[in-house]
Design an enzyme around this catalytic site. Structure first.
Site, PDB file in Angstrom:
ATOM      1  N   GLY A  50      -1.378  16.022  -0.636  1.00 38.08           N
ATOM      2  CA  GLY A  50      -1.866  15.927  -2.047  1.00 38.08           C
ATOM      3  C   GLY A  50      -1.281  17.191  -3.050  1.00 38.08           C
TER       4      GLY A  50
ATOM      5  CD  GLU B 240      -0.249  12.678   2.964  1.00 40.18           C
ATOM      6  OE1 GLU B 240      -0.510  13.091   1.850  1.00 40.18           O
ATOM      7  OE2 GLU B 240       0.958  12.634   3.106  1.00 40.18           O
TER       8      GLU B 240
ATOM      9  CD  GLU C 179      -0.582  12.060  -2.329  1.00 43.89           C
ATOM     10  OE1 GLU C 179      -0.635  10.619  -2.413  1.00 43.89           O
ATOM     11  OE2 GLU C 179      -1.443  12.706  -1.879  1.00 43.89           O
TER      12      GLU C 179
ATOM     13  CB  ALA D 242      -6.204  16.608   0.661  1.00 43.94           C
TER      14      ALA D 242
END
Length: 260
Positions: A112, A135, A115, A66
């Site tokens: 992300g 993360e 993911e 992200a």
């Protein structure tokens, strides 16, 4: 619609979406998430789309995570909203898409990015790809479904190790644990994904969408996967595709499916 951060190519019934922010290693910012949602939604509604391949531009990254700069100063409430909106807009949306989505992981798939790949129905990695959920090294946890989908794919113990160490795994390790379906050379990646898509599009779109729904039901709170399968199996008997498929089989010819 004109897109800033993604590219779409269509070859007959197979679409390819390329996340196009190479200068940011294709990091997912709000605009990119919105554009991806819109693109997937439009392609799903187009009956001519039978399969979608998702990849990243450049040679370095599928999606390197992200865009941290967007949320570095968020409050607790803003963090909750960020995860909830992201899951609803893109990650859960892709997982439940009626059209099969193949992730072509061409490089780094981190945070992300991994993911997003896990939300896709099938994953193929280049042999140079690296994957991870780093993360906790930033003081947060995966917020776009990583703590749920990773254990589903590789098991609780391996998922805990991957998330708690924040370390990356190689493509070969990802294949060994079941995180990806296939590993191929980087030049073979998109052709290989296209071959899988070609095998998929020979089959009934109506049955494929019901199969996706039934498989996903097993992982949803409050849903009984077996019950969903039974109901979906019954619904198949009312489709044009079922009538065409069985008729073609009895007539010893290839079926021509319409998705109806």
């Amino acid at each position: 619609m004109s897109y800033k951060n993604i590219l779409i190519e269509k070859e007959q019934t197979i679409a390819t979406i390329t996340i196009n922010r190479p200068e940011k290693l294709n990091a997912l910012n709000k605009l990119t998430i919105q554009e991806l949602h819109h693109a997937f939604s439009e392609l799903e509604q187009n009956q001519d789309t039978r399969a979608i391949i998702l990849t990243g531009s450049g040679e370095k990254a599928f999606v390197a995570g992200a865009d941290i700069a967007e949320f570095a100063r968020f409050s607790v409430e803003e963090g909750v909203q960020l995860a909830a909106q992201g899951q609803d807009t893109l990650f859960n949306f892709v997982e439940n898409l009626k059209v099969p989505v193949i992730a072509a992981i061409n490089g780094f798939a981190l945070g992300g990015g991994l993911e997003l790949a896990m939300a896709c129905h099938i994953r193929v990695a280049s042999n140079v790809a690296r994957m991870g959920l780093p993360e906790v090294s930033l003081g947060i946890i995966p917020g776009y479904g990583g703590t749920q989908r990773l254990p589903q794919l590789i098991g609780k113990g391996r998922a805990l190790e991957m998330i708690l160490t924040a370390e990356m795994v190689t493509a070969d390790e990802a294949y060994r644990t079941g995180l990806v379906n296939h590993v191929v050379g980087k030049e073979e990646l998109l052709p290989y994904c296209n071959q899988i898509a070609q095998r998929i599009i020979k089959n009934s779109p109506a049955a494929i969408s019901m199969a996706i729904n039934a498989i996903n039901a097993n992982y949803k709170e409050g849903e009984n996967g077996f019950e969903t399968e039974i109901k979906s199996f019954g619904k198949c008997f009312g489709t044009v595709d079922f009538k065409e498929g069985t008729k073609a089989f009895l007539e010893k010819r290839k079926a021509v499916f319409t998705g109806e």
